[in-house]
Design a protein around this motif. Structure first.
Motif, PDB file in Angstrom:
ATOM      1  N   LEU A  31       0.859  -1.186   0.000  1.00 49.26           N
ATOM      2  CA  LEU A  31       0.000   0.000   0.000  1.00 49.26           C
ATOM      3  C   LEU A  31       0.893   1.233   0.000  1.00 49.26           C
ATOM      4  O   LEU A  31       1.656   1.464   0.946  1.00 49.26           O
ATOM      5  CB  LEU A  31      -0.917  -0.010   1.218  1.00 49.26           C
ATOM      6  CG  LEU A  31      -1.863  -1.217   1.251  1.00 49.26           C
ATOM      7  CD1 LEU A  31      -2.657  -1.249   2.545  1.00 49.26           C
ATOM      8  CD2 LEU A  31      -2.787  -1.193   0.049  1.00 49.26           C
ATOM      9  N   ALA A  32       0.794   2.019  -1.064  1.00 48.62           N
ATOM     10  CA  ALA A  32       1.757   3.097  -1.304  1.00 48.62           C
ATOM     11  C   ALA A  32       1.740   4.161  -0.221  1.00 48.62           C
ATOM     12  O   ALA A  32       2.768   4.779   0.066  1.00 48.62           O
ATOM     13  CB  ALA A  32       1.480   3.734  -2.657  1.00 48.62           C
ATOM     14  N   GLN A  33       0.561   4.384   0.397  1.00 48.07           N
ATOM     15  CA  GLN A  33       0.496   5.490   1.357  1.00 48.07           C
ATOM     16  C   GLN A  33       0.742   5.041   2.791  1.00 48.07           C
ATOM     17  O   GLN A  33       0.650   5.835   3.715  1.00 48.07           O
ATOM     18  CB  GLN A  33      -0.834   6.238   1.215  1.00 48.07           C
ATOM     19  CG  GLN A  33      -2.081   5.518   1.704  1.00 48.07           C
ATOM     20  CD  GLN A  33      -2.508   4.384   0.781  1.00 48.07           C
ATOM     21  OE1 GLN A  33      -1.881   4.128  -0.243  1.00 48.07           O
ATOM     22  NE2 GLN A  33      -3.566   3.676   1.162  1.00 48.07           N
ATOM     23  N   LYS A  34       1.057   3.759   2.942  1.00 44.13           N
ATOM     24  CA  LYS A  34       1.372   3.274   4.290  1.00 44.13           C
ATOM     25  C   LYS A  34       2.873   2.978   4.397  1.00 44.13           C
ATOM     26  O   LYS A  34       3.509   2.584   3.433  1.00 44.13           O
ATOM     27  CB  LYS A  34       0.582   1.998   4.598  1.00 44.13           C
ATOM     28  CG  LYS A  34      -0.913   2.231   4.821  1.00 44.13           C
ATOM     29  CD  LYS A  34      -1.541   0.978   5.406  1.00 44.13           C
ATOM     30  CE  LYS A  34      -3.055   0.978   5.340  1.00 44.13           C
ATOM     31  NZ  LYS A  34      -3.703   1.923   6.259  1.00 44.13           N
ATOM     32  N   THR A  35       3.413   3.189   5.615  1.00 38.65           N
ATOM     33  CA  THR A  35       4.831   2.919   5.825  1.00 38.65           C
ATOM     34  C   THR A  35       5.061   1.407   5.845  1.00 38.65           C
ATOM     35  O   THR A  35       4.114   0.620   5.840  1.00 38.65           O
ATOM     36  CB  THR A  35       5.313   3.486   7.167  1.00 38.65           C
ATOM     37  OG1 THR A  35       4.641   2.771   8.212  1.00 38.65           O
ATOM     38  CG2 THR A  35       5.022   4.976   7.279  1.00 38.65           C
ATOM     39  N   VAL A  36       6.352   1.038   5.874  1.00 40.00           N
ATOM     40  CA  VAL A  36       6.734  -0.375   5.940  1.00 40.00           C
ATOM     41  C   VAL A  36       6.029  -1.067   7.099  1.00 40.00           C
ATOM     42  O   VAL A  36       5.366  -2.103   6.931  1.00 40.00           O
ATOM     43  CB  VAL A  36       8.267  -0.486   6.085  1.00 40.00           C
ATOM     44  CG1 VAL A  36       8.673  -1.902   6.463  1.00 40.00           C
ATOM     45  CG2 VAL A  36       8.938  -0.053   4.779  1.00 40.00           C
ATOM     46  N   ALA A  37       6.149  -0.467   8.288  1.00 42.88           N
ATOM     47  CA  ALA A  37       5.551  -1.085   9.476  1.00 42.88           C
ATOM     48  C   ALA A  37       4.031  -1.159   9.349  1.00 42.88           C
ATOM     49  O   ALA A  37       3.409  -2.161   9.719  1.00 42.88           O
ATOM     50  CB  ALA A  37       5.945  -0.300  10.724  1.00 42.88           C
ATOM     51  N   GLU A  38       3.445  -0.096   8.800  1.00 43.81           N
ATOM     52  CA  GLU A  38       1.977  -0.069   8.659  1.00 43.81           C
ATOM     53  C   GLU A  38       1.496  -1.122   7.659  1.00 43.81           C
ATOM     54  O   GLU A  38       0.447  -1.738   7.854  1.00 43.81           O
ATOM     55  CB  GLU A  38       1.502   1.315   8.205  1.00 43.81           C
ATOM     56  CG  GLU A  38       1.516   2.355   9.314  1.00 43.81           C
ATOM     57  CD  GLU A  38       1.359   3.781   8.797  1.00 43.81           C
ATOM     58  OE1 GLU A  38       1.267   4.690   9.629  1.00 43.81           O
ATOM     59  OE2 GLU A  38       1.352   3.970   7.565  1.00 43.81           O
ATOM     60  N   ASN A  39       2.279  -1.310   6.586  1.00 46.96           N
ATOM     61  CA  ASN A  39       1.929  -2.329   5.608  1.00 46.96           C
ATOM     62  C   ASN A  39       1.889  -3.709   6.252  1.00 46.96           C
ATOM     63  O   ASN A  39       0.983  -4.495   5.987  1.00 46.96           O
ATOM     64  CB  ASN A  39       2.937  -2.328   4.455  1.00 46.96           C
ATOM     65  CG  ASN A  39       2.440  -1.542   3.255  1.00 46.96           C
ATOM     66  OD1 ASN A  39       1.553  -1.986   2.550  1.00 46.96           O
ATOM     67  ND2 ASN A  39       2.988  -0.353   3.062  1.00 46.96           N
ATOM     68  N   VAL A  40       2.875  -3.978   7.087  1.00 46.30           N
ATOM     69  CA  VAL A  40       2.929  -5.286   7.742  1.00 46.30           C
ATOM     70  C   VAL A  40       1.808  -5.398   8.777  1.00 46.30           C
ATOM     71  O   VAL A  40       1.111  -6.414   8.864  1.00 46.30           O
ATOM     72  CB  VAL A  40       4.307  -5.509   8.396  1.00 46.30           C
ATOM     73  CG1 VAL A  40       4.337  -6.838   9.136  1.00 46.30           C
ATOM     74  CG2 VAL A  40       5.396  -5.474   7.327  1.00 46.30           C
ATOM     75  N   ALA A  41       1.607  -4.297   9.527  1.00 47.34           N
ATOM     76  CA  ALA A  41       0.584  -4.306  10.575  1.00 47.34           C
ATOM     77  C   ALA A  41      -0.816  -4.485   9.973  1.00 47.34           C
ATOM     78  O   ALA A  41      -1.683  -5.121  10.583  1.00 47.34           O
ATOM     79  CB  ALA A  41       0.651  -3.009  11.373  1.00 47.34           C
ATOM     80  N   PHE A  42      -1.002  -3.926   8.764  1.00 49.27           N
ATOM     81  CA  PHE A  42      -2.298  -3.991   8.090  1.00 49.27           C
ATOM     82  C   PHE A  42      -2.834  -5.421   8.012  1.00 49.27           C
ATOM     83  O   PHE A  42      -4.018  -5.687   8.265  1.00 49.27           O
ATOM     84  CB  PHE A  42      -2.146  -3.403   6.679  1.00 49.27           C
ATOM     85  CG  PHE A  42      -3.430  -3.311   5.902  1.00 49.27           C
ATOM     86  CD1 PHE A  42      -4.354  -2.321   6.186  1.00 49.27           C
ATOM     87  CD2 PHE A  42      -3.710  -4.214   4.883  1.00 49.27           C
ATOM     88  CE1 PHE A  42      -5.529  -2.232   5.467  1.00 49.27           C
ATOM     89  CE2 PHE A  42      -4.897  -4.125   4.156  1.00 49.27           C
ATOM     90  CZ  PHE A  42      -5.800  -3.126   4.459  1.00 49.27           C
ATOM     91  N   ALA A  43      -1.916  -6.359   7.690  1.00 44.41           N
ATOM     92  CA  ALA A  43      -2.325  -7.760   7.546  1.00 44.41           C
ATOM     93  C   ALA A  43      -2.873  -8.320   8.852  1.00 44.41           C
ATOM     94  O   ALA A  43      -3.718  -9.219   8.854  1.00 44.41           O
ATOM     95  CB  ALA A  43      -1.146  -8.598   7.075  1.00 44.41           C
ATOM     96  N   LEU A  44      -2.390  -7.766   9.974  1.00 46.75           N
ATOM     97  CA  LEU A  44      -2.877  -8.258  11.269  1.00 46.75           C
ATOM     98  C   LEU A  44      -4.129  -7.505  11.701  1.00 46.75           C
ATOM     99  O   LEU A  44      -5.050  -8.080  12.282  1.00 46.75           O
ATOM    100  CB  LEU A  44      -1.783  -8.097  12.333  1.00 46.75           C
ATOM    101  CG  LEU A  44      -0.520  -8.938  12.112  1.00 46.75           C
ATOM    102  CD1 LEU A  44       0.541  -8.580  13.140  1.00 46.75           C
ATOM    103  CD2 LEU A  44      -0.845 -10.423  12.174  1.00 46.75           C
ATOM    104  N   GLU A  45      -4.138  -6.208  11.387  1.00 46.83           N
ATOM    105  CA  GLU A  45      -5.301  -5.400  11.777  1.00 46.83           C
ATOM    106  C   GLU A  45      -6.585  -5.938  11.158  1.00 46.83           C
ATOM    107  O   GLU A  45      -7.608  -6.039  11.824  1.00 46.83           O
ATOM    108  CB  GLU A  45      -5.104  -3.941  11.323  1.00 46.83           C
ATOM    109  CG  GLU A  45      -4.189  -3.147  12.234  1.00 46.83           C
ATOM    110  CD  GLU A  45      -3.767  -1.817  11.634  1.00 46.83           C
ATOM    111  OE1 GLU A  45      -3.922  -1.645  10.420  1.00 46.83           O
ATOM    112  OE2 GLU A  45      -3.295  -0.970  12.403  1.00 46.83           O
TER     113      GLU A  45
END
Lengths: 229, 300
Positions: A92-106
């Motif tokens: 996801l272009a507008q999310k940071t590295v950590a946010e991209n990874v966290a997204f899958a868990l969220e």
């Protein structure tokens, strides 16, 4: 871990089957290359495992899921036990590295304190500690693929599916990605990787399943890409 | 379910399609405003019917001859008419009003227009039987039976005038509800469209969500909530709009009719009473449209 029994898949728009009476079994912790020319059925094979498609005939088992027969409601459970990596990273272009990874868990409802703990761990595993706050476009292709792998692996899946993960990367970077996938494989995760990359398949000497015209034409325990190629 | 996550997705979604969101809110608001207007007219008609129900009379106007010569209705044909009116079934009371009393009543009614009172002569006012019925709907019986009898000039059913007023109001109501329906259709299509656009702009996210095993609820709820939030904002706008419309336009235009008691007053309370209906309708329609759109048009 993965078992296909006489699986055929015919798409409505085509008369020729994408998969034709395929029977394969892959054990827990195996590393399997799925090779074959374009249109040989590799992608259909992977999509069947994810229940993106249902087979026209035959049965598909992943872990203890009867994939072809399961109800739609149970599909998320199946997908939570499978990690996915693609050629085009799909970050996801507008999310940071950590946010991209966290997204899958969220999105699967994991509690915040778990996410805060697990994300740095997996970033360290893929060698991206210190880049947690970068945006995808600030990273190299290899690094972006590492983020994608981190995201696929963060929920500790039983199976990791990789569809040409090195297709967009130079040979050196590809090697790094393969080392990473090997490391993940050593944790006990079954890895199924579709690829066209001769060099990688030849150097890794892992199990090779070759598809051609929807049929399994070769299944070597320690294979190379092409015999006589 | 992580509510903070769903909520942040909703906010992002609404912000990303801000023009569509505004269009969606405005159409919903106008549609609900018209629906609200229709409901207000319904309330007004109800109040009016209740107000007038007890007061409606049939007036039997007597000829000039009787009006001039029979001040207390003691001789024929007046006394005979009175008896037969009193014995007609369904008649509650019969009050005789002679020319003098009628003129006083006229003066009272037109107190505010002294020049009109000055012009009027008692001779122009007929003596009248004011007949009250148990059921005002049955006034036509009196009209039929007494029209054309000796001494009777004409029979006026006040209900007839009121019917015309009700007809006008019901027309206004039907018009408002019809426009509300058309506008609701536009709102419906806009909601559906906005959700499709929203789903399209977020197809990468949604694709990833599906892939990592997010449940259907998790992927669809943000879109549904987006539609419902827009619906609620639309409802708020429409209620505020109705309150302002009532205060600044309706009260000015119809103020005289309200204060004279011809039209029952509509208070802000009436607007507040229909507000929950508007909210309910809005939430229901937006949620339903959202759900159907997600099911039929968006493959999540």
């Amino acid at each position: 871990m993965i078992r296909l029994e006489h699986v055929s898949k015919v798409y409505k728009t085509s008369t020729r089957p994408a998969l034709d009476d395929v029977s394969v079994e892959m054990d827990k912790g195996e590393f399997v290359f799925l090779i074959g020319p374009s249109g040989s059925g590799k992608s259909t094979f992977l999509r069947l495992l994810l229940r993106e498609e249902v087979p026209s005939k035959g049965r598909v088992y992943v872990s203890n899921f009867d994939v072809a027969k399961m109800s739609r409601r149970r599909v998320p459970r199946l997908r939570q036990s499978i990690g996915c990596v693609f050629q085009d990273f799909r970050l996801l272009a507008q999310k940071t590295v950590a946010e991209n990874v966290a997204f899958a868990l969220e999105v699967i409802g994991k509690p915040k304190n778990t996410i805060v703990k697990v994300v740095p761990e997996v970033l360290q595993l893929v060698g991206l500690e210190g880049k947690a706050d970068r945006l995808p476009h600030e990273l190299s292709g290899g690094e972006q693929q590492r983020v994608a792998i981190a995201r696929a692996f963060v929920n500790r899946p039983l199976v990791l599916i990789a569809d040409e993960p090195t297709g967009n990367l130079d040979p050196d970077t590809s090697q790094d990605i393969m080392l990473l996938l090997e490391r993940i494989n050593r944790t006990g995760t079954t890895v199924v990787m579709a690829t066209h990359d001769h060099g990688i398949v030849d150097s890794m000497r892992r199990r090779v399943v070759e598809l051609d015209n929807g049929r399994v034409v070769r299944d070597d325990a320690r294979g190379v890409y092409g015999v006589g190629r | 379910m992580r509510t903070s996550f769903v909520f942040s997705e909703v906010v992002t979604g609404l912000r990303r399609n801000v023009t569509m969101t505004i269009a969606m809110i405005l159409t919903t608001a106008i549609s609900l405003g018209l629906l609200g207007g229709g409901l207000l007219v319904v309330r007004m008609v109800d109040k009016m019917q209740a107000n007038y129900q007890g007061k409606l009379e049939v007036a039997v106007l007597l000829t000039n001859d009787v009006s001039a010569n029979d001040q207390d209705c003691s001789s024929q044909p007046c006394s005979g008419l009175r008896t037969s009116l009193q014995t007609t079934s369904g008649v509650e009371t019969v009050v005789f009003e002679n020319r003098e009393k009628g003129f006083e009543r006229f003066k009272r009614i037109f107190e505010a227009q002294p020049e009109l009172v000055k012009l009027a002569r008692p001779e122009a006012i007929p003596a009248t039987f004011r007949v009250k019925l148990e059921d005002p709907e049955r006034a036509d019986v009196i009209v039929r039976e007494f029209s054309g009898k000796a001494g009777v000039k004409s029979v006026d059913d006040q209900g007839k005038f009121l019917d015309r007023l009700f007809n006008v109001l019901n027309g206004v109501r039907d018009g408002a509800l019809f426009l509300a329906l058309l506008q609701a259709l536009a709102a419906l299509l806009l909601i559906s469209n906005t959700i499709q656009v929203s789903a399209y702009t977020r197809r990468t996210e949604v694709g990833i969500m599906r892939l990592v095993g997010a449940t259907r609820w998790y992927t669809q709820l943000p879109f549904l909530i987006e539609a419902v939030v827009a619906g609620i904002i639309g409802a708020v706008v429409s209620v505020v709009g109705l309150i302002l419309f009532k205060a600044f336009i309706l009260d000015r235009v119809l103020g005289d009719l309200f204060s004279s008691g011809i039209l029952p007053t509509l208070g802000q309370l009436d607007v507040l009473i229909i507000a929950p209906i508007l909210f309910g309708v809005s939430v229901l329609i937006s949620a339903l449209t959202g759900y159907v759109t997600l099911r039929l048009y968006v493959r999540l």
